[in-house]
Design an enzyme around this catalytic site. Structure first.
Site, PDB file in Angstrom:
ATOM      1  N   ARG A 128       0.858  -1.183   0.000  1.00 35.12           N
ATOM      2  CA  ARG A 128       0.000   0.000   0.000  1.00 35.12           C
ATOM      3  C   ARG A 128       0.896   1.235   0.000  1.00 35.12           C
ATOM      4  O   ARG A 128       1.918   1.273   0.693  1.00 35.12           O
ATOM      5  CB  ARG A 128      -0.900   0.041   1.235  1.00 35.12           C
ATOM      6  CG  ARG A 128      -2.130  -0.860   1.174  1.00 35.12           C
ATOM      7  CD  ARG A 128      -3.160  -0.420   0.125  1.00 35.12           C
ATOM      8  NE  ARG A 128      -4.317  -1.288   0.099  1.00 35.12           N
ATOM      9  CZ  ARG A 128      -4.434  -2.398  -0.661  1.00 35.12           C
ATOM     10  NH1 ARG A 128      -3.441  -2.746  -1.472  1.00 35.12           N
ATOM     11  NH2 ARG A 128      -5.529  -3.118  -0.631  1.00 35.12           N
ATOM     12  N   GLU A 155      -4.179   7.619  -5.130  1.00 32.48           N
ATOM     13  CA  GLU A 155      -4.465   6.882  -6.370  1.00 32.48           C
ATOM     14  C   GLU A 155      -5.776   7.397  -6.947  1.00 32.48           C
ATOM     15  O   GLU A 155      -6.733   7.544  -6.189  1.00 32.48           O
ATOM     16  CB  GLU A 155      -4.556   5.379  -6.091  1.00 32.48           C
ATOM     17  CG  GLU A 155      -3.221   4.798  -5.622  1.00 32.48           C
ATOM     18  CD  GLU A 155      -3.260   3.291  -5.330  1.00 32.48           C
ATOM     19  OE1 GLU A 155      -4.315   2.671  -5.519  1.00 32.48           O
ATOM     20  OE2 GLU A 155      -2.229   2.746  -4.915  1.00 32.48           O
ATOM     21  N   HIS A 199      -1.372   0.185  -9.769  1.00 38.26           N
ATOM     22  CA  HIS A 199      -2.006  -0.768  -8.840  1.00 38.26           C
ATOM     23  C   HIS A 199      -2.561  -1.996  -9.585  1.00 38.26           C
ATOM     24  O   HIS A 199      -3.760  -2.257  -9.555  1.00 38.26           O
ATOM     25  CB  HIS A 199      -3.118  -0.080  -8.020  1.00 38.26           C
ATOM     26  CG  HIS A 199      -3.395  -0.775  -6.722  1.00 38.26           C
ATOM     27  ND1 HIS A 199      -3.777  -0.128  -5.578  1.00 38.26           N
ATOM     28  CD2 HIS A 199      -3.350  -2.100  -6.396  1.00 38.26           C
ATOM     29  CE1 HIS A 199      -3.951  -1.001  -4.606  1.00 38.26           C
ATOM     30  NE2 HIS A 199      -3.709  -2.212  -5.073  1.00 38.26           N
TER      31      HIS A 199
HETATM   32  P1  NAP Z   1      -0.674 -11.445   4.808  1.00 35.05           P
HETATM   33  O1  NAP Z   1      -0.577 -12.888   4.440  1.00 35.05           O
HETATM   34  O2  NAP Z   1      -1.545 -11.058   5.939  1.00 35.05           O
HETATM   35  O3  NAP Z   1       0.829 -10.915   5.047  1.00 35.05           O
HETATM   36  C1  NAP Z   1       1.146  -9.749   5.727  1.00 35.05           C
HETATM   37  C2  NAP Z   1       2.307 -10.034   6.684  1.00 35.05           C
HETATM   38  O4  NAP Z   1       2.702  -8.825   7.312  1.00 35.05           O
HETATM   39  C3  NAP Z   1       1.924 -11.015   7.789  1.00 35.05           C
HETATM   40  O5  NAP Z   1       2.958 -11.927   8.024  1.00 35.05           O
HETATM   41  C4  NAP Z   1       1.710 -10.076   8.979  1.00 35.05           C
HETATM   42  O6  NAP Z   1       1.907 -10.704  10.211  1.00 35.05           O
HETATM   43  C5  NAP Z   1       2.771  -9.039   8.710  1.00 35.05           C
HETATM   44  N1  NAP Z   1       2.542  -7.790   9.437  1.00 35.05           N
HETATM   45  C6  NAP Z   1       1.362  -7.207   9.785  1.00 35.05           C
HETATM   46  N2  NAP Z   1       1.571  -6.056  10.449  1.00 35.05           N
HETATM   47  C7  NAP Z   1       2.912  -5.901  10.529  1.00 35.05           C
HETATM   48  C8  NAP Z   1       3.750  -4.915  11.105  1.00 35.05           C
HETATM   49  N3  NAP Z   1       3.234  -3.854  11.754  1.00 35.05           N
HETATM   50  N4  NAP Z   1       5.086  -5.068  11.006  1.00 35.05           N
HETATM   51  C9  NAP Z   1       5.614  -6.155  10.411  1.00 35.05           C
HETATM   52  N5  NAP Z   1       4.869  -7.126   9.833  1.00 35.05           N
HETATM   53  C10 NAP Z   1       3.530  -7.000   9.900  1.00 35.05           C
HETATM   54  O7  NAP Z   1      -1.173 -10.598   3.579  1.00 35.05           O
HETATM   55  P2  NAP Z   1      -0.884 -10.850   1.992  1.00 35.05           P
HETATM   56  O8  NAP Z   1      -1.978 -11.634   1.413  1.00 35.05           O
HETATM   57  O9  NAP Z   1       0.506 -11.313   1.833  1.00 35.05           O
HETATM   58  O10 NAP Z   1      -1.038  -9.335   1.480  1.00 35.05           O
HETATM   59  C11 NAP Z   1      -0.201  -8.321   1.979  1.00 35.05           C
HETATM   60  C12 NAP Z   1      -0.679  -6.959   1.553  1.00 35.05           C
HETATM   61  O11 NAP Z   1      -0.397  -6.759   0.179  1.00 35.05           O
HETATM   62  C13 NAP Z   1      -2.193  -6.724   1.646  1.00 35.05           C
HETATM   63  O12 NAP Z   1      -2.565  -6.288   2.945  1.00 35.05           O
HETATM   64  C14 NAP Z   1      -2.466  -5.678   0.608  1.00 35.05           C
HETATM   65  O13 NAP Z   1      -2.441  -4.382   1.187  1.00 35.05           O
HETATM   66  C15 NAP Z   1      -1.304  -5.815  -0.361  1.00 35.05           C
HETATM   67  N6  NAP Z   1      -1.721  -6.303  -1.698  1.00 35.05           N
HETATM   68  C16 NAP Z   1      -1.541  -5.498  -2.775  1.00 35.05           C
HETATM   69  C17 NAP Z   1      -1.891  -5.952  -4.034  1.00 35.05           C
HETATM   70  C18 NAP Z   1      -1.693  -5.094  -5.244  1.00 35.05           C
HETATM   71  O14 NAP Z   1      -2.529  -5.132  -6.137  1.00 35.05           O
HETATM   72  N7  NAP Z   1      -0.629  -4.344  -5.330  1.00 35.05           N
HETATM   73  C19 NAP Z   1      -2.429  -7.230  -4.201  1.00 35.05           C
HETATM   74  C20 NAP Z   1      -2.593  -8.032  -3.067  1.00 35.05           C
HETATM   75  C21 NAP Z   1      -2.233  -7.547  -1.817  1.00 35.05           C
HETATM   76  P3  NAP Z   1       0.598 -11.327  10.985  1.00 35.05           P
HETATM   77  O15 NAP Z   1      -0.020 -12.311  10.062  1.00 35.05           O
HETATM   78  O16 NAP Z   1       1.183 -11.952  12.202  1.00 35.05           O
HETATM   79  O17 NAP Z   1      -0.298 -10.166  11.272  1.00 35.05           O
HETATM   80  C1  GLV Z   2      -5.088  -5.264  -3.760  1.00 33.86           C
HETATM   81  O1  GLV Z   2      -4.415  -4.296  -3.604  1.00 33.86           O
HETATM   82  C2  GLV Z   2      -5.571  -6.074  -2.690  1.00 33.86           C
HETATM   83  O2  GLV Z   2      -5.365  -5.725  -1.516  1.00 33.86           O
HETATM   84  O3  GLV Z   2      -6.193  -7.100  -3.006  1.00 33.86           O
END
Ligand code: NAP
Ligand code: GLV
Ligand code: GLV
Length: 335
Positions: free
Chosen positions: A241, A270, A289
């Site tokens: 983000r 955005e 994005h």
């Molecule tokens: P996820 O599996 O929940 O991974 C996030 C990781 O970050 C988890 O291991 C979490 O730990 C950790 N975390 C949370 N708060 C933290 C902090 N303050 N300091 C350090 N680590 C922390 O999520 P994901 O599916 O990988 O997705 C991650 C993020 O990518 C989403 O939240 C979204 O904003 C973004 N995203 C963007 C796109 C795009 O289109 N560009 C697409 C998909 C996702 P815990 O599980 O212990 O909380």
């Molecule tokens: C995209 O940014 C998502 O969080 O799925």
């Protein structure tokens, strides 16, 4: 009794058709998001909503949604939704984890390679005639970039996407380090990766890639002080983000060459405003994005949204419930 579902953008027709068996569906068919005021009008008398990350679902809006029981977000990130407020009001919030992990990890690697090998700059060099004008077909020092093998990849947030990015990094023979709120000992040994504090990671990594969600804790996690810790040769990639990086500090870092380049899929604002300072840097690759923008991921996300809404309709706990505590406030279902 049919329940009303408002969908804030056109999804895939087969999925809408499936949902129509359970809900009276209204789809916002414009390409641009519904304005906030319109969203308030719509949400007032619906039982369910499919929201996008561009829809601000704040407490003001939630308090006006008297019948609303479920917000099914078409994304994995849900920082646009005031989840605590939804929980207090007994509203279920769901998201779409997992099905977009691969696409987002692949886009992350597209950005890493694009910045390291100056792909966009090189494409422009050919496209706009510079290659022809220089009469230099090939030169030992033309468009030099950075080799990845042996370099250190620093992953901030070793969740679903972060760990997939790490796995792919192994194929490039990179050393991999990570920072997260929790250590993952199993992955550490499986992928032979090392846990570091955030400061250590920023000092050591050649490529830093951000994969934490946007929360109060991660807002401007990468600020001026943190950027100053990075190597001058380092590249930073953000597909999480925009607001996790302080954009002003990033622009300063690029202007003053504290770092070598950036690859950004997400921005604090955005769409990115026209002529934004970031657009002036040759060593910045900036895309709109598109992390999950593959046919596979976007369709699967719609299926997951539908599964959550159908489960809720049938009185079951939706499989991707974000606010588990809501179960204590209200049982799932419309009864
Ligand atoms: P996820 O599996 O929940 O991974 C996030 C990781 O970050 C988890 O291991 C979490 O730990 C950790 N975390 C949370 N708060 C933290 C902090 N303050 N300091 C350090 N680590 C922390 O999520 P994901 O599916 O990988 O997705 C991650 C993020 O990518 C989403 O939240 C979204 O904003 C973004 N995203 C963007 C796109 C795009 O289109 N560009 C697409 C998909 C996702 P815990 O599980 O212990 O909380
Ligand atoms: C995209 O940014 C998502 O969080 O799925
Ligand atoms: C480059 O094209 C080479 O042959 O080394």
């Amino acid at each position: 009794m049919t329940y009303k579902l408002f969908v804030t953008r056109e999804l895939f027709e087969d999925v809408i058709e499936k949902l129509s068996k359970y809900y009276d569906v209204e789809v916002w068919d414009k390409y641009t998001p519904p304005p906030y005021e319109t969203l308030i009008e719509k949400i007032k008398d619906v039982d369910a909503i499919i929201s996008l990350l561009t829809d601000r679902i704040d407490c003001n809006l939630i308090s006006k949604a008297r019948k609303l029981r479920i917000i099914a977000q078409y994304a994995v990130g849900f920082d646009n939704i005031d989840v605590e407020c939804a929980t207090r009001n007994g509203i279920y919030v769901t998201n779409t984890p997992g099905v977009l992990t691969e696409s987002t990890a692949e886009l992350t690697w597209a950005l890493i390679l694009a910045v390291a090998r100056r792909i966009v700059e090189a494409d422009n060099f050919v496209r706009w005639g510079e290659w022809w004008r220089t009469k230099t077909a090939w030169h030992p020092k033309m468009m030099l970039g950075t080799e990845l093998m042996g370099k250190t990849l620093g992953i901030i947030g070793l969740g679903r996407i972060g760990s997939r990015v790490a796995e792919i990094g192994k194929a490039f023979k990179m050393k991999i380090i990570y920072y997260d709120v929790n250590r993952n000992f199993e992955l550490e040994s499986k992928l032979s990766i090392e846990y570091k504090s955030l400061n250590e990671l920023l000092r050591e990594a050649d490529i830093v890639s951000i994969h934490v969600p946007l929360t109060k804790e991660t807002y401007h996690l990468i600020n001026e002080d943190k950027l100053r810790l990075m190597k001058r040769s380092a590249i930073i990639i953000n597909t999480a983000r925009g607001a996790i990086i302080d954009t002003k500090a990033l622009i300063k870092a690029l202007n003053e060459n504290w770092i070598a380049g950036v690859g950004l899929d997400v921005f604090e604002e955005e769409p990115l405003p026209q002529n934004h300072p970031l657009t002036a840097f040759k060593n910045a690759v900036i895309v709109p994005h598109i992390g999950s923008a593959t046919y596979e991921a976007r369709h699967a996300m719609a299926e997951v949204v539908a599964e959550n809404l159908i489960a809720f309709h049938q009185g079951r706990v939706p499989p991707n419930l974000v606010n588990k505590e809501v179960i204590n406030v209200r049982k799932p279902g419309f009864q």
